[in-house]
Design a protein around this motif. Structure first.
Motif, PDB file in Angstrom:
ATOM      1  N   TYR A   1      31.356  -2.896  10.378  1.00 49.13           N
ATOM      2  CA  TYR A   1      30.605  -1.874  11.064  1.00 49.13           C
ATOM      3  C   TYR A   1      29.445  -1.427  10.168  1.00 49.13           C
ATOM      4  O   TYR A   1      29.595  -1.275   8.949  1.00 49.13           O
ATOM      5  CB  TYR A   1      31.493  -0.668  11.391  1.00 49.13           C
ATOM      6  CG  TYR A   1      32.642  -1.030  12.275  1.00 49.13           C
ATOM      7  CD1 TYR A   1      33.845  -1.451  11.717  1.00 49.13           C
ATOM      8  CD2 TYR A   1      32.519  -0.990  13.646  1.00 49.13           C
ATOM      9  CE1 TYR A   1      34.907  -1.807  12.513  1.00 49.13           C
ATOM     10  CE2 TYR A   1      33.567  -1.345  14.458  1.00 49.13           C
ATOM     11  CZ  TYR A   1      34.759  -1.746  13.882  1.00 49.13           C
ATOM     12  OH  TYR A   1      35.797  -2.088  14.688  1.00 49.13           O
TER      13      TYR A   1
ATOM     14  N   VAL B   1      27.389   1.030   8.422  1.00 49.26           N
ATOM     15  CA  VAL B   1      27.509   2.417   7.992  1.00 49.26           C
ATOM     16  C   VAL B   1      26.535   2.629   6.848  1.00 49.26           C
ATOM     17  O   VAL B   1      26.245   1.714   6.078  1.00 49.26           O
ATOM     18  CB  VAL B   1      28.943   2.732   7.527  1.00 49.26           C
ATOM     19  CG1 VAL B   1      29.910   2.637   8.682  1.00 49.26           C
ATOM     20  CG2 VAL B   1      29.377   1.802   6.420  1.00 49.26           C
TER      21      VAL B   1
ATOM     22  N   GLN C   1      37.310   2.834  16.715  1.00 47.23           N
ATOM     23  CA  GLN C   1      35.885   2.658  16.986  1.00 47.23           C
ATOM     24  C   GLN C   1      35.660   2.719  18.490  1.00 47.23           C
ATOM     25  O   GLN C   1      36.222   1.932  19.255  1.00 47.23           O
ATOM     26  CB  GLN C   1      35.399   1.313  16.442  1.00 47.23           C
ATOM     27  CG  GLN C   1      33.901   1.080  16.588  1.00 47.23           C
ATOM     28  CD  GLN C   1      33.082   1.890  15.599  1.00 47.23           C
ATOM     29  OE1 GLN C   1      33.553   2.192  14.508  1.00 47.23           O
ATOM     30  NE2 GLN C   1      31.864   2.248  15.979  1.00 47.23           N
ATOM     31  N   LYS C   2      34.869   3.658  18.923  1.00 43.13           N
ATOM     32  CA  LYS C   2      34.627   3.848  20.354  1.00 43.13           C
ATOM     33  C   LYS C   2      33.465   2.994  20.814  1.00 43.13           C
ATOM     34  O   LYS C   2      32.427   2.942  20.168  1.00 43.13           O
ATOM     35  CB  LYS C   2      34.347   5.326  20.645  1.00 43.13           C
ATOM     36  CG  LYS C   2      34.428   5.694  22.122  1.00 43.13           C
ATOM     37  CD  LYS C   2      34.390   7.195  22.310  1.00 43.13           C
ATOM     38  CE  LYS C   2      34.574   7.563  23.771  1.00 43.13           C
ATOM     39  NZ  LYS C   2      34.546   9.030  23.966  1.00 43.13           N
ATOM     40  N   GLN C   3      33.693   2.317  21.930  1.00 43.65           N
ATOM     41  CA  GLN C   3      32.661   1.457  22.501  1.00 43.65           C
ATOM     42  C   GLN C   3      31.850   2.253  23.517  1.00 43.65           C
ATOM     43  O   GLN C   3      32.355   2.661  24.555  1.00 43.65           O
ATOM     44  CB  GLN C   3      33.294   0.236  23.185  1.00 43.65           C
ATOM     45  CG  GLN C   3      34.171  -0.599  22.282  1.00 43.65           C
ATOM     46  CD  GLN C   3      33.373  -1.226  21.144  1.00 43.65           C
ATOM     47  OE1 GLN C   3      32.181  -1.508  21.276  1.00 43.65           O
ATOM     48  NE2 GLN C   3      34.044  -1.434  20.011  1.00 43.65           N
TER      49      GLN C   3
ATOM     50  N   SER D   1      28.503   8.880  23.536  1.00 40.25           N
ATOM     51  CA  SER D   1      27.843   9.582  22.440  1.00 40.25           C
ATOM     52  C   SER D   1      28.727   9.674  21.204  1.00 40.25           C
ATOM     53  O   SER D   1      28.231   9.658  20.079  1.00 40.25           O
ATOM     54  CB  SER D   1      27.454  10.997  22.902  1.00 40.25           C
ATOM     55  OG  SER D   1      28.617  11.700  23.354  1.00 40.25           O
ATOM     56  N   ALA D   2      30.045   9.794  21.401  1.00 45.46           N
ATOM     57  CA  ALA D   2      30.957   9.889  20.263  1.00 45.46           C
ATOM     58  C   ALA D   2      31.180   8.514  19.651  1.00 45.46           C
ATOM     59  O   ALA D   2      31.362   7.531  20.356  1.00 45.46           O
ATOM     60  CB  ALA D   2      32.278  10.505  20.697  1.00 45.46           C
ATOM     61  N   GLN D   3      31.174   8.450  18.319  1.00 44.43           N
ATOM     62  CA  GLN D   3      31.329   7.180  17.627  1.00 44.43           C
ATOM     63  C   GLN D   3      32.793   6.788  17.464  1.00 44.43           C
ATOM     64  O   GLN D   3      33.121   5.609  17.425  1.00 44.43           O
ATOM     65  CB  GLN D   3      30.653   7.262  16.256  1.00 44.43           C
ATOM     66  CG  GLN D   3      30.655   5.958  15.479  1.00 44.43           C
ATOM     67  CD  GLN D   3      29.981   6.093  14.131  1.00 44.43           C
ATOM     68  OE1 GLN D   3      29.514   7.177  13.772  1.00 44.43           O
ATOM     69  NE2 GLN D   3      29.931   5.003  13.373  1.00 44.43           N
ATOM     70  N   PHE D   4      33.674   7.813  17.372  1.00 44.49           N
ATOM     71  CA  PHE D   4      35.092   7.551  17.116  1.00 44.49           C
ATOM     72  C   PHE D   4      35.962   8.209  18.177  1.00 44.49           C
ATOM     73  O   PHE D   4      35.584   9.185  18.810  1.00 44.49           O
ATOM     74  CB  PHE D   4      35.486   8.066  15.726  1.00 44.49           C
ATOM     75  CG  PHE D   4      34.691   7.466  14.600  1.00 44.49           C
ATOM     76  CD1 PHE D   4      34.943   6.173  14.167  1.00 44.49           C
ATOM     77  CD2 PHE D   4      33.695   8.191  13.979  1.00 44.49           C
ATOM     78  CE1 PHE D   4      34.222   5.617  13.124  1.00 44.49           C
ATOM     79  CE2 PHE D   4      32.969   7.647  12.936  1.00 44.49           C
ATOM     80  CZ  PHE D   4      33.229   6.355  12.508  1.00 44.49           C
TER      81      PHE D   4
ATOM     82  N   ASP E   1      30.707  16.213  11.450  1.00 43.82           N
ATOM     83  CA  ASP E   1      29.878  15.020  11.599  1.00 43.82           C
ATOM     84  C   ASP E   1      30.611  13.862  10.919  1.00 43.82           C
ATOM     85  O   ASP E   1      30.661  13.779   9.695  1.00 43.82           O
ATOM     86  CB  ASP E   1      28.505  15.251  10.957  1.00 43.82           C
ATOM     87  CG  ASP E   1      27.590  14.043  11.125  1.00 43.82           C
ATOM     88  OD1 ASP E   1      27.871  13.208  12.016  1.00 43.82           O
ATOM     89  OD2 ASP E   1      26.605  13.938  10.367  1.00 43.82           O
TER      90      ASP E   1
ATOM     91  N   LYS F   1      31.534  10.053   9.753  1.00 46.69           N
ATOM     92  CA  LYS F   1      30.979   8.762   9.341  1.00 46.69           C
ATOM     93  C   LYS F   1      32.113   7.916   8.747  1.00 46.69           C
ATOM     94  O   LYS F   1      33.082   8.450   8.219  1.00 46.69           O
ATOM     95  CB  LYS F   1      29.864   8.936   8.284  1.00 46.69           C
ATOM     96  CG  LYS F   1      28.678   9.769   8.749  1.00 46.69           C
ATOM     97  CD  LYS F   1      27.857   9.042   9.799  1.00 46.69           C
ATOM     98  CE  LYS F   1      26.616   9.865  10.167  1.00 46.69           C
ATOM     99  NZ  LYS F   1      25.791   9.201  11.203  1.00 46.69           N
ATOM    100  N   HIS F   2      31.929   6.612   8.813  1.00 47.04           N
ATOM    101  CA  HIS F   2      32.948   5.721   8.260  1.00 47.04           C
ATOM    102  C   HIS F   2      32.729   5.531   6.771  1.00 47.04           C
ATOM    103  O   HIS F   2      31.599   5.451   6.297  1.00 47.04           O
ATOM    104  CB  HIS F   2      32.922   4.366   8.967  1.00 47.04           C
ATOM    105  CG  HIS F   2      34.152   3.533   8.729  1.00 47.04           C
ATOM    106  ND1 HIS F   2      34.328   2.799   7.586  1.00 47.04           N
ATOM    107  CD2 HIS F   2      35.264   3.348   9.469  1.00 47.04           C
ATOM    108  CE1 HIS F   2      35.491   2.179   7.642  1.00 47.04           C
ATOM    109  NE2 HIS F   2      36.079   2.498   8.773  1.00 47.04           N
TER     110      HIS F   2
END
Length: 483
Positions: free
Chosen positions: A4, A6, A38-40, A43-46, A66, A68-69
């Motif tokens: 991913y 990042v 991990q969201k496909q 707006s939300a990433q996770f 906020d 982040k990975h």
């Protein structure tokens, strides 16, 4: 796990949003299903347990997170130069405020960062490839009807099925009170086979046989009573076997961590450098120390992630065991294709907490929110949503099953003499064969009695018979002349 994109540096500093007045915390996390997914799209990433928990904390503390990975895809371990990697490293460096993941609480981590009140606890388990049930083991299901009785019982029953028809044929052949006997003994025995077989199939079990002798009727009556008792005993034992058979003991050489440490035929490992690895390599318990020594001496059996460990278990065909934490292990085993099994439920309990930058009040604020959410039952709702197995596959621990079986056997021992072992032996069901033997003895006694009585009658009354016959003959002849 895929790669991913990042950022290498998050610029994770405490920020204050002037427009809303909310504190914005920079959160570092790591992907591990179902905690962080991990969201496909969207707006939300996770997505997952951790993101949902942070969403519930936000209104309680009036903050924003906020996420982040983590850059190096690691939870965090201390290197030989004293620096930390992974989630812990970003907190130590000050590039993140909070580490939100299934982060295990350890003393070493507590020295480097602040840790919040635990939001969950878990144990350790061993994941193995489920034993193959093909070949002979698969064919065993076709003969389960034989399981209720021991081989000795079946052999005795077969002998009884041979003796009773022969004896029945002998009885109707020699008994003088039998009016339906055939002059040939073989035909009488052949005639007995369907009579006995009909009773065996419960076709008129207690109905009298089509015979006139007392000995044959008594034999059929005892045989019918024997069959009724036999069927009731078999059906009861078979029902118990089937209830127990829903959870048959897998043919597995490893039953516990002690068994894992003492064997050499199966390789095993865990995530290299993770909390589980450090626990075993630093343990003082003899069994755990032995496992830790194996982990140190066999770095090639370690994996970079839990996903890699599960893949190695599946590919090994039963030659590799993976040690991981209970919650993700149960979720993984509970998914199709149901080719994995949990071997041991460890008494070691680990707690999951949020990590915070040292010497700040962040974790103390999180403590308030976590305790409140626990009290309100909202964390339990998230556990039920994300961490409960789907039910597609069996997720029971092997040692839990062993305890179940021990309890089951103890209940059988306490319930009575009949069910003290899996297969009923002659010691338990021999009384019904004794009943049949009594019936055979009574039938033979009646046969001997009838034969002896009939001969005595013939000896005592033979002269009188001839005298009466002569008188009747003379009367007949005299009547002819009178006419």
């Amino acid at each position: 796990m895929g790669i991913y994109a990042v950022p290498s540096v998050f610029f994770l500093l405490l920020q204050v949003s002037l427009s809303s007045g909310q504190t914005v915390y920079k959160v570092t996390t790591i992907l591990e299903e179902p905690f962080v997914i991990q969201k496909q799209g969207g707006s939300a990433q996770f997505d997952g347990f951790i993101p949902d928990l942070l969403k519930k904390i936000e209104p309680v503390l009036n903050v924003t997170f906020d996420m982040k990975h983590v850059a190096d895809f690691k939870y965090g371990s201390k290197r030989q130069d004293g620096n930390w990697t992974g989630l812990i490293g970003e907190l130590v460096k000050g590039t993140a405020d909070i580490a939100a993941a299934s982060l295990t609480v350890t003393a070493e981590r507590a020295k480097a960062i602040d840790l919040s009140h635990p939001f969950m606890e878990s144990g350790l388990s061993i994941v193995l490839k489920r034993p193959n049930t093909r070949g002979w083991h698969a064919l065993k299901g076709f003969v389960t009807f034989l399981e209720p009785f021991a081989p000795g019982v079946w052999i005795t029953l077969l002998v009884a099925c041979l003796i009773v028809p022969v004896l029945y044929g002998v009885v109707i052949h020699f008994d003088p009170m039998e009016d339906e006997a055939d002059p040939s003994m073989l035909r009488n025995i052949a005639r007995a086979v369907p009579v006995i077989f009909y009773r065996f199939c419960l076709q008129g079990s207690l109905a009298p046989a089509n015979t006139t002798s007392r000995a044959s009727r008594v034999l059929i009556a005892f045989w019918s009573l024997f069959l009724v008792i036999l069927y009731v005993t078999w059906a009861t034992s078979y029902a118990v076997y089937m209830l127990r058979g829903e959870r048959q003991t897998p043919s597995n050489p490893i039953h516990s961590f002690e068994g894992l440490a003492s064997q050499s035929g199966i390789k095993f490992g865990t995530v290299n450098g993770g909390a589980t690895y450090r626990y075993f390599t630093q343990a003082k318990d003899e069994v755990d120390k032995k496992i830790g020594k194996h982990l140190k001496d066999n770095p090639d059996q370690m994996t970079s992630s839990s996903e890699d460990g599960i893949k190695r278990v599946r590919d090994s065909g039963g030659g590799y065991a993976f040690i991981m934490e209970e919650i993700p292990a149960r979720l993984t085993v509970g998914k199709l294709p149901c080719d994995l099994m949990l071997v041991h439920h460890s008494s070691i309990r680990k707690t999951y907490s949020f990590g915070c930058t040292a010497n700040t009040t962040i974790c103390r604020n999180l403590d308030v929110a976590i305790i409140q959410l626990k009290t309100d039952g909202e964390i339990q709702e998230l556990i039920d949503k994300w961490l409960k197995p789907t039910g597609d596959c069996d997720t029971d621990f092997y040692d839990d099953y062993l305890a179940y079986m021990r309890s089951f056997n103890m209940e059988k021992d306490a319930s009575g003499f009949l069910f003290q072992s899996d297969a009923l032996t002659m010691e338990k069901v021999g009384s019904m064969f004794i009943l049949l033997a009594v019936g055979i003895a009574v039938s033979i006694a009646l046969l001997v009695f009838d034969v002896c009585t009939e001969r005595r009658v013939q000896v005592n009354y033979a002269p009188r018979f001839f005298v009466d016959s002569f008188k009747m003959l003379k009367i007949t002849e005299w009547s002819k002349y009178q006419i």
